[in-house]
Design a protein around this motif. Structure first.
Motif, PDB file in Angstrom:
ATOM      1  N   THR A   1       0.807  -1.222   0.000  1.00 44.13           N
ATOM      2  CA  THR A   1       0.000   0.000   0.000  1.00 44.13           C
ATOM      3  C   THR A   1       0.838   1.269   0.000  1.00 44.13           C
ATOM      4  OG1 THR A   1      -0.110   0.109   2.425  1.00 44.13           O
ATOM      5  CG2 THR A   1      -1.815  -1.191   1.292  1.00 44.13           C
ATOM      6  N   ASN A   2       2.157   1.158   0.206  1.00 42.60           N
ATOM      7  CA  ASN A   2       2.940   2.380   0.362  1.00 42.60           C
ATOM      8  C   ASN A   2       4.152   2.465  -0.562  1.00 42.60           C
ATOM      9  OD1 ASN A   2       4.864   0.716   1.632  1.00 42.60           O
ATOM     10  ND2 ASN A   2       4.160   1.245   3.699  1.00 42.60           N
ATOM     11  N   GLY A   3       4.104   1.727  -1.670  1.00 46.49           N
ATOM     12  CA  GLY A   3       5.229   1.753  -2.598  1.00 46.49           C
ATOM     13  C   GLY A   3       5.482   3.116  -3.198  1.00 46.49           C
ATOM     14  N   SER A   4       4.426   3.811  -3.616  1.00 48.11           N
ATOM     15  CA  SER A   4       4.616   5.135  -4.206  1.00 48.11           C
ATOM     16  C   SER A   4       5.165   6.104  -3.183  1.00 48.11           C
ATOM     17  CB  SER A   4       3.294   5.657  -4.786  1.00 48.11           C
ATOM     18  OG  SER A   4       2.304   5.747  -3.767  1.00 48.11           O
ATOM     19  N   GLY A   5       4.770   5.915  -1.916  1.00 47.57           N
ATOM     20  CA  GLY A   5       5.306   6.767  -0.858  1.00 47.57           C
ATOM     21  C   GLY A   5       6.788   6.549  -0.654  1.00 47.57           C
TER      22      GLY A   5
END
Length: 298
Positions: free
Chosen positions: A260-264
């Motif tokens: 859920t937080n790869g782009s972050g």
């Protein structure tokens, strides 16, 4: 009439099939592979060679049944067998340490591929942050005995497992790694390696605090190794300045993250000035780790 020896033996395959049905009913995600792995563990053989063992002693059947009961209670498979694989090595794991996941094999493969691109004018320097059982550090040291591998872990229980695994790898002839009991969020971490690191890998706590987890994870993996704050990025966010400082120009980092937080995670690397940022999926196609390169000429 069968001889007495045969009366104490039972057919293996029906036991495995029944065990798989039991595990499926208990909600285990991979019931047949788990049943076969437990059978192979009991018999001291490889899973792919079970077909060569049509019959087993009743004592082995009873031990297998007890392990299946424990797996049905959602005790992690690796806690029951005592091992987890990474690359070409097996690691001892159990209560108190995060169990390495198959997804991390992809980060390991990327790390080896990156090391192959380095010039041969110096000994490669590798750092593994949040090493846990030592999985990535020891697998890299096994595959690249020419590298100087440094691994950092804060949790004392996990560090005990890492030291046990490191000692086992030395006994098998692998190059020793250097283990540090330290905090990966400490800005002064590994100051002696500032600007010298070619490759830095990390599998930090990255699960958002509110995530709902399977019992194997929630009840058995150390929570300190799992959760990374509200968005799962707290530890990664704190590590990025240190990663930037440690890497030499042209060095690269690979960081595993929650799907859920790869782009972050990619955004954090971009804000720190990294280039060649690539988000890599796992085998299920979910975002799993991000890589980036520190600008400059090696």
């Amino acid at each position: 009439m069968p001889d007495d020896a045969m009366t104490d033996r039972v057919r293996l395959r029906p036991l495995i099939v029944a065990a798989a049905e039991r595990l499926a009913a208990a909600g285990v995600a991979s019931p047949l592979p788990d049943a076969e792995t437990l059978a192979a563990h009991v018999l001291g053989t490889e899973r792919m060679r079970l077909a060569l063992v049509p019959m087993v002693e009743q004592a082995d059947a009873d031990r297998f049944a007890r392990l299946v009961d424990q797996r049905a209670a959602r005790i992690p498979l690796q806690h029951l067998t005592g091992t987890a694989a990474m690359g070409e090595i097996d690691l001892a794991v159990g209560p108190g340490v995060f169990v390495p996941r198959p997804e991390t094999e992809l980060l390991f493969a990327w790390a080896l591929a990156f090391l192959e691109t380095l010039p041969h004018d110096h000994e490669p320097v590798v750092v593994d942050l949040c090493t846990g059982s030592g999985a990535l550090a020891l697998a890299i040291a096994h595959a690249r005995p020419d590298a100087a591998v440094h691994a950092v872990e804060l949790d004392s229980d996990a560090l005990t497992w890492a030291r046990r695994n490191a000692d086992a790898r030395i006994a098998d002839g692998d190059t020793p790694i250097t283990l540090y009991a330290d905090d990966v969020t400490d800005p002064a971490l590994l100051t002696e390696l500032t600007g010298r690191v070619d490759l830095l890998v990390a599998n930090p706590p990255y699960i958002p605090d509110a995530a709902v987890l399977d019992p194997e994870v929630a009840d058995h993996d150390p929570h300190r190794a799992l959760f990374g704050g509200p968005d799962g990025l707290d530890i990664i966010r704190a590590m990025v300045p240190t990663i930037t400082r440690l890497l030499r120009p042209g060095g690269a980092t690979g960081i595993e993250h929650d799907d859920t937080n790869g782009s972050g995670a990619a955004t954090l690397l971009a804000a720190a000035g990294f280039t060649d940022i690539v988000e890599h999926p796992d085998l299920a196609g979910k975002p799993r780790f991000v890589v980036g390169t520190k600008p400059g000429t090696p």
